[in-house]
Design a protein around this motif. Structure first.
Motif, PDB file in Angstrom:
ATOM      1  N   SER A 169       0.822  -1.211   0.000  1.00 56.99           N
ATOM      2  CA  SER A 169       0.000   0.000   0.000  1.00 56.99           C
ATOM      3  C   SER A 169       0.856   1.260   0.000  1.00 56.99           C
ATOM      4  CB  SER A 169      -0.933   0.001   1.216  1.00 56.99           C
ATOM      5  OG  SER A 169      -0.181   0.050   2.421  1.00 56.99           O
ATOM      6  N   ARG A 170       2.112   1.134   0.434  1.00 56.91           N
ATOM      7  CA  ARG A 170       3.014   2.283   0.464  1.00 56.91           C
ATOM      8  C   ARG A 170       4.007   2.252  -0.692  1.00 56.91           C
ATOM      9  NH1 ARG A 170       5.344   2.862   6.446  1.00 56.91           N
ATOM     10  NH2 ARG A 170       6.122   4.771   5.479  1.00 56.91           N
ATOM     11  N   ASN A 171       3.832   1.309  -1.611  1.00 58.64           N
ATOM     12  CA  ASN A 171       4.729   1.233  -2.756  1.00 58.64           C
ATOM     13  C   ASN A 171       4.596   2.494  -3.605  1.00 58.64           C
ATOM     14  OD1 ASN A 171       5.156   0.426  -5.801  1.00 58.64           O
ATOM     15  ND2 ASN A 171       6.331  -1.035  -4.580  1.00 58.64           N
ATOM     16  N   PRO A 172       5.707   3.111  -3.999  1.00 59.43           N
ATOM     17  CA  PRO A 172       5.614   4.374  -4.753  1.00 59.43           C
ATOM     18  C   PRO A 172       4.896   4.232  -6.086  1.00 59.43           C
ATOM     19  CG  PRO A 172       7.885   3.556  -4.668  1.00 59.43           C
ATOM     20  CD  PRO A 172       7.098   2.756  -3.694  1.00 59.43           C
ATOM     21  N   ILE A 173       5.017   3.080  -6.736  1.00 61.68           N
ATOM     22  CA  ILE A 173       4.321   2.891  -8.014  1.00 61.68           C
ATOM     23  C   ILE A 173       2.815   2.863  -7.794  1.00 61.68           C
ATOM     24  CG2 ILE A 173       3.965   1.306  -9.942  1.00 61.68           C
ATOM     25  CD1 ILE A 173       6.836   0.421  -9.654  1.00 61.68           C
ATOM     26  N   ARG A 175       1.138   4.098  -5.258  1.00 62.31           N
ATOM     27  CA  ARG A 175       0.670   5.410  -4.810  1.00 62.31           C
ATOM     28  C   ARG A 175       0.603   6.398  -5.972  1.00 62.31           C
ATOM     29  NH1 ARG A 175       4.008   6.871   0.562  1.00 62.31           N
ATOM     30  NH2 ARG A 175       2.576   8.646   0.499  1.00 62.31           N
ATOM     31  N   PHE A 176       1.581   6.350  -6.865  1.00 61.71           N
ATOM     32  CA  PHE A 176       1.582   7.265  -8.007  1.00 61.71           C
ATOM     33  C   PHE A 176       0.406   6.978  -8.938  1.00 61.71           C
ATOM     34  CE2 PHE A 176       2.669   8.265 -12.394  1.00 61.71           C
ATOM     35  CZ  PHE A 176       3.044   9.599 -12.296  1.00 61.71           C
ATOM     36  N   HIS A 180      -2.729   9.502  -9.841  1.00 58.86           N
ATOM     37  CA  HIS A 180      -2.722  10.169 -11.143  1.00 58.86           C
ATOM     38  C   HIS A 180      -3.566   9.467 -12.208  1.00 58.86           C
ATOM     39  CE1 HIS A 180       0.922  11.765  -9.180  1.00 58.86           C
ATOM     40  NE2 HIS A 180       0.727  12.832  -9.924  1.00 58.86           N
TER      41      HIS A 180
END
Length: 338
Positions: A169-173, A175-176, A180
């Motif tokens: 859930s905190r993975n940058p991909i 989250r991005f 977006h």
């Protein structure tokens, strides 16, 4: 790039891989979404392992004809050692795939397609990384020592962080993409994008494939330097990588649900990485023969699997004992009250 392989050898390998993929996808129904049975997974796992074994035999025969038996023995050892290293590191990758599929609730009938796309992407990424790695080593010999330090550090980190599962859930991909893009709450078959009320939405399938590709890229950063400790021949590096990757998809459906039965495997992989890194660092003063490396890697993995199975059996026996239900803390509390 210094390699013994000729153009026909490269062409023959690509024909073998593409031909097998064609049979899998277009002849045996791999292009249709379906739940992969254990029998099908076992069949393809054995197929790729057999092909790797036969490739090693064919490699020995070709090199022996050109350069003699000693050279053939060395190249075959390099191939099998590289294949074992890449396959073992791919197993760790496989358990991360299982977490991704669980987190995104990927339907079983879609998992095969996700892994197929992941494999195709992995082949392209690793080919590019191998080319870059071989070029760097040919231009700057000291890069091997950088790889060695990196592998030792990675192995040590794995030893002490093996209990920490990634928080997707905190993975940058993730989250991005969530911030977006419009993403549908449900899967839309195998489609990556759909239109709803005139608006373009990505599907969870798109997110999962990106996560699988990103995961393989991260693991390739470990595995590619590892095989350079065995050989810098691009043909051996590439072929051993591809055979391991191609077998990973089938192996996933055999072992993904058995992660708990391989508790100590991650520790074994950490030791393997640290050993390979140390081998690269001591090379100027002490040459570790390839067959020693093969034996060390195989023995480490074998012992880690044995210890994992012993732990699983002990845990099962403890659960089956009468009066042993509950956690150790709960049992201790109960004993005190008694």
């Amino acid at each position: 790039m210094d390699t013994f392989a000729t153009a026909p050898m490269w062409a023959g390998f690509f024909v073998l891989v593409l031909g097998t993929l064609f049979v899998d996808i277009f002849v045996l129904g791999g292009r249709h979404a379906h739940r992969v049975s254990s029998r099908e997974a076992l069949g393809w796992t054995l197929t790729w392992m057999t092909l790797a074994a036969l490739f090693g035999i064919a490699l020995w025969w070709v090199v022996a004809e050109e350069a003699g038996h000693d050279a053939a023995y060395g190249k075959v050892l390099e191939f099998y050692t590289g294949y074992l290293i890449e396959l073992s590191l791919s197993v760790d990758n496989m358990f991360v795939f299982a977490m991704i599929f669980s987190y995104f609730a990927v339907p079983p009938e879609l998992q095969r397609r996700v892994l197929l796309l992941g494999v195709l992407g992995a082949i392209l990424m690793r080919a590019a990384m191998i080319l870059v790695g071989v070029w760097l080593i040919s231009q700057f010999a000291w890069v091997l020592y950088v790889f060695g330090v990196f592998l030792v550090i990675t192995g040590i980190k794995m030893l002490f962080m093996s209990r920490h599962a990634p928080n997707l859930s905190r993975n940058p991909i993730v989250r991005f993409l969530c911030a977006h893009m419009r993403i549908t709450p449900e899967y839309q078959g195998e489609r990556f994008f759909v239109r709803i009320d005139g608006l373009r939405y990505a599907t969870p399938m798109f997110v999962v494939v990106l996560m699988v590709e990103a995961t393989d890229l991260v693991f390739a950063v470990d595995s590619i330097p590892a095989i350079f400790a065995v050989t810098t021949d691009p043909f051996i590096v590439f072929t051993s990588n591809i055979f391991a990757i191609m077998g990973l998809r089938a192996l996933y459906f055999l072992l993904a649900n058995l992660a708990a039965h391989f508790h100590y495997l991650k520790y074994g992989l950490a030791i393997v990485l640290a050993f390979i890194g140390a081998k690269m660092l001591v090379e100027p003063w002490f040459h570790v023969p390839v067959h020693w490396s093969l034996g060390a890697v195989a023995m480490t993995l074998f012992v880690s699997v044995l210890l994992s199975q012993a732990r699983t059996r002990r845990a099962a026996a403890a659960r089956d004992q009468p009066g042993r239900s509950g956690t150790p803390r709960e049992r201790e509390t109960g004993n005190r009250r008694t």
